[in-house]
Scaffold this active site. Structure first.
Site, mmCIF file in Angstrom:
data_model
loop_
_atom_site.group_PDB
_atom_site.id
_atom_site.type_symbol
_atom_site.label_atom_id
_atom_site.label_comp_id
_atom_site.label_asym_id
_atom_site.label_seq_id
_atom_site.Cartn_x
_atom_site.Cartn_y
_atom_site.Cartn_z
ATOM 1 N N HIS A 43 -9.482 2.079 4.292
ATOM 2 C CA HIS A 43 -10.218 1.431 5.378
ATOM 3 C C HIS A 43 -11.614 1.106 4.888
ATOM 4 O O HIS A 43 -12.194 1.871 4.130
ATOM 5 C CB HIS A 43 -10.297 2.362 6.598
ATOM 6 C CG HIS A 43 -10.666 1.635 7.852
ATOM 7 N ND1 HIS A 43 -11.962 1.375 8.197
ATOM 8 C CD2 HIS A 43 -9.886 1.092 8.817
ATOM 9 C CE1 HIS A 43 -11.977 0.704 9.330
ATOM 10 N NE2 HIS A 43 -10.736 0.515 9.732
ATOM 11 N N ASP A 49 -2.699 2.187 11.315
ATOM 12 C CA ASP A 49 -1.424 1.476 11.237
ATOM 13 C C ASP A 49 -0.335 2.278 10.552
ATOM 14 O O ASP A 49 0.826 1.869 10.549
ATOM 15 C CB ASP A 49 -1.622 0.153 10.467
ATOM 16 C CG ASP A 49 -2.491 -0.810 11.244
ATOM 17 O OD1 ASP A 49 -2.255 -0.951 12.450
ATOM 18 O OD2 ASP A 49 -3.414 -1.397 10.654
HETATM 19 N N1 CMC Z 1 -3.501 1.064 -1.908
HETATM 20 C C1 CMC Z 1 -3.982 1.153 -3.169
HETATM 21 N N2 CMC Z 1 -5.281 1.013 -3.504
HETATM 22 C C2 CMC Z 1 -6.137 0.748 -2.520
HETATM 23 C C3 CMC Z 1 -5.728 0.622 -1.174
HETATM 24 C C4 CMC Z 1 -4.354 0.789 -0.887
HETATM 25 N N3 CMC Z 1 -3.903 0.683 0.371
HETATM 26 N N4 CMC Z 1 -6.802 0.348 -0.392
HETATM 27 C C5 CMC Z 1 -7.858 0.303 -1.217
HETATM 28 N N5 CMC Z 1 -7.458 0.542 -2.510
HETATM 29 C C6 CMC Z 1 -8.323 0.631 -3.689
HETATM 30 C C7 CMC Z 1 -8.748 -0.747 -4.172
HETATM 31 O O1 CMC Z 1 -7.840 -1.255 -5.139
HETATM 32 C C8 CMC Z 1 -10.109 -0.459 -4.746
HETATM 33 O O2 CMC Z 1 -9.921 0.173 -5.997
HETATM 34 P P1 CMC Z 1 -11.019 -0.075 -7.181
HETATM 35 O O3 CMC Z 1 -12.307 0.522 -6.684
HETATM 36 O O4 CMC Z 1 -10.458 0.627 -8.361
HETATM 37 O O5 CMC Z 1 -11.087 -1.556 -7.368
HETATM 38 C C9 CMC Z 1 -10.681 0.608 -3.806
HETATM 39 O O6 CMC Z 1 -9.518 1.281 -3.286
HETATM 40 C C10 CMC Z 1 -11.493 0.050 -2.651
HETATM 41 O O7 CMC Z 1 -10.674 -0.895 -1.963
HETATM 42 P P2 CMC Z 1 -11.170 -2.273 -1.389
HETATM 43 O O8 CMC Z 1 -10.020 -3.208 -1.263
HETATM 44 O O9 CMC Z 1 -12.366 -2.722 -2.180
HETATM 45 O O10 CMC Z 1 -11.657 -1.797 0.044
HETATM 46 P P3 CMC Z 1 -11.914 -2.717 1.278
HETATM 47 O O11 CMC Z 1 -12.832 -1.967 2.144
HETATM 48 O O12 CMC Z 1 -12.329 -4.089 0.867
HETATM 49 O O13 CMC Z 1 -10.464 -2.878 1.950
HETATM 50 C C11 CMC Z 1 -8.551 -2.451 3.264
HETATM 51 C C12 CMC Z 1 -10.025 -2.126 3.021
HETATM 52 C C13 CMC Z 1 -8.107 -1.853 4.577
HETATM 53 C C14 CMC Z 1 -8.369 -3.975 3.360
HETATM 54 C C15 CMC Z 1 -7.723 -1.896 2.099
HETATM 55 O O14 CMC Z 1 -7.861 -0.504 2.024
HETATM 56 C C16 CMC Z 1 -6.240 -2.277 2.210
HETATM 57 O O15 CMC Z 1 -5.844 -3.360 1.779
HETATM 58 N N6 CMC Z 1 -5.383 -1.376 2.789
HETATM 59 C C17 CMC Z 1 -3.999 -1.686 3.014
HETATM 60 C C18 CMC Z 1 -3.856 -2.570 4.251
HETATM 61 C C19 CMC Z 1 -4.099 -1.808 5.535
HETATM 62 O O16 CMC Z 1 -3.575 -0.719 5.730
HETATM 63 N N7 CMC Z 1 -4.859 -2.421 6.456
HETATM 64 C C20 CMC Z 1 -5.132 -1.847 7.781
HETATM 65 C C21 CMC Z 1 -6.565 -1.489 7.943
HETATM 66 S S1 CMC Z 1 -6.877 -0.442 9.378
HETATM 67 C C22 CMC Z 1 -6.486 -1.377 10.762
HETATM 68 C C23 CMC Z 1 -7.270 -2.611 10.918
HETATM 69 O O17 CMC Z 1 -8.452 -2.693 10.589
HETATM 70 O O18 CMC Z 1 -6.715 -3.560 11.425
#
Ligand code: CMC
Length: 434
Positions: free
Chosen positions: A309, A369
């Protein structure tokens, strides 16, 4: 607010400017950089809003490090245990818990706005039969703008309240009908003798040919899920609604933009993606570790859906509550072997991931989720409706945030700037000379 400031020194010119440091009721202090461009001629650069507060708001507070979520100051755990979705709606709009009389009156008003204009019904049949219900939602919610312009001076608080009431009341009808249309079933009109969530289940599952009584157990679980999804401060869809609404656009159209933003798998679409992932894991027969390894592999686009998140760097408090409901529900009702297997896989996956150094280092925990889809499946809600229910729940958050913005005297149209990286001053070459 205090008189604290932060001094910014331009290394190139030595010019110093002091920017006010704003102190919130809770959370990190915030530098007010609105005069930066005037003072130094610079923009700030923050793609994805990693360090930017896009507005001030008194609606929802969350502390991602501690896993805290509060609506109007009330902890989500207390609301989940003692409140109801409609009471939470009242709280979010009016910034106070209602008295018994106020709540009864509010429930009555919402109940009496559940019908859709008959002409709006025809919008549904314009869609292909295999349309995703979220696509139908975007269209039909936007179309409300064409039906309710009688009370639409957004400067008038009373007009805004009527709009809010209509939206909350009509969302379940639109959501259920998007499903009915996509599955070829007749539309079921609301039954105003039922409560909000019961009415939704009724419109989803009743048949004109048979008697249908919504299960109180499922209605209660759904009500809880709606409470947990009601608002989440400045997330992508809420920011979209604010930005669209900041041009004084019709609020129904602004909310339709929010529905579109919510649809993506990185946001509200994740609940559907989680179930697809858990099914893929179960069907593959491969060890869980293989999927965890794939999620860590930067050359593989696979991510653990329902994990991570932007704000929570601790267990998402909503996921904790949903995990409990999920257990209770699967115990209390006749869930199928497949639903139980999905829950077991989800719990096993959570355990493996939470012990894995990659997830520990990045503070990746299950989010809201991760377990909600399993509950929806137990309710016989099809996967493509999961995000629709999220949209139904979040409508109150979107419209409360819009109402807060529009109520502020002198609010401005949202207009971010950019760091331009394209070509400049090119000479046009006629097509026959290129
Ligand atoms: N699986 C594997 N690696 C992950 C995941 C994941 N689900 N989420 C984040 N990471 C890693 C990412 O690769 C990055 O690694 P590094 O620092 O080595 O590059 C690090 O963790 C930080 O991730 P980010 O993508 O830069 O973080 P963000 O804040 O931009 O993204 C997120 C947040 C929710 C989009 C992301 O965690 C994600 O894609 N999660 C899976 C989709 C999901 O469950 N979404 C629902 C969010 S909660 C409900 C809502 O808001 O609607």
């Amino acid at each position: 607010m205090t008189n604290e400031t932060v001094t910014i020194i331009d290394d190139a010119t030595g010019k110093k400017v002091q920017m006010p440091l704003l102190t919130p009721t809770s959370g990190p202090k915030t530098i007010d950089i609105s005069a930066l461009y005037k003072e130094l001629g610079y923009f700030t650069y923050d793609p994805g809003f990693m360090s930017t507060a896009s507005c001030s708001s008194g609606i929802t507070f969350l502390d991602g490090n501690k896993g805290v979520l509060q609506y109007r100051g009330y902890p989500i755990e207390q609301l989940a245990e003692q409140s109801s979705y409609l009471e939470v709606c009242y709280l979010l709009i009016h910034n106070k818990l209602p008295s018994k009389v106020e709540l009864d009156e509010f429930e009555d008003i919402i109940t009496n706005h559940t019908m859709l204009h008959e002409a709006l019904k025809r919008f549904f049949s314009g869609f292909r039969r295999d349309a995703h219900p979220m696509a139908i939602m975007v269209g039909v919610v936007g179309a409300l703008a064409a039906f309710y312009h009688d009370h639409m001076d957004i400067r008038e608080p009373e007009h805004r309240i009527i709009t809010i009431q209509r939206l909350i009341a009509k969302m379940p009808t639109i959501a259920a009908w998007s499903y009915r249309y996509a599955t070829g079933k007749p539309f079921i009109y609301p039954d105003n003798s039922l409560g909000y969530t019961e009415n939704f289940l009724y419109m989803m599952f009743a048949m004109p040919s048979e008697e249908y009584k919504p299960s109180p157990l499922l209605a209660k679980a759904l009500d809880l899920i709606l409470i947990l999804h009601a608002d989440h401060e400045q997330n992508a869809s809420t920011s979209t609604v604010r930005l669209a609404g900041s041009s004084d656009a019709n609020p129904f159209a602004a909310v339709a933009a929010g529905v579109a933003a919510l649809w993506g798998p990185a946001h509200g679409g994740a609940n559907e993606a989680v179930i697809r992932m858990l099914m893929e894991i179960n069907n593959s027969g491969e060890p869980l570790q293989n999927f965890v390894d794939r999620a860590k592999d930067k050359n593989d686009s696979f991510r653990l859906m329902g994990f991570g998140h932007r704000v929570y760097k601790n267990y998402d408090p909503r996921a904790k509550l949903i995990r409990e409901i999920c257990h209770q529900l699967l115990n209390d009702m006749e869930s199928t072997g497949e639903q139980k297997k999905l829950l077991e896989t989800a719990m096993a996956l959570e355990k493996v991931a939470l012990e894995d150094q990659y997830f520990v280092d990045r503070n990746l925990y299950p989010n809201v989720d991760f377990y909600s889809g399993i509950i929806f499946l137990a309710m016989d809600i099809p996967m493509n409706m999961f995000t629709v229910i999220f949209a139904m729940a979040r409508t109150i958050g979107w419209i409360s945030q819009w109402n807060e913005m529009v109520s502020e005297p002198g609010y401005k149209i949202g207009r971010p700037r950019q760091l331009y990286t394209g070509a400049i001053d090119l000479e046009y070459v006629p097509v026959d000379k290129r």
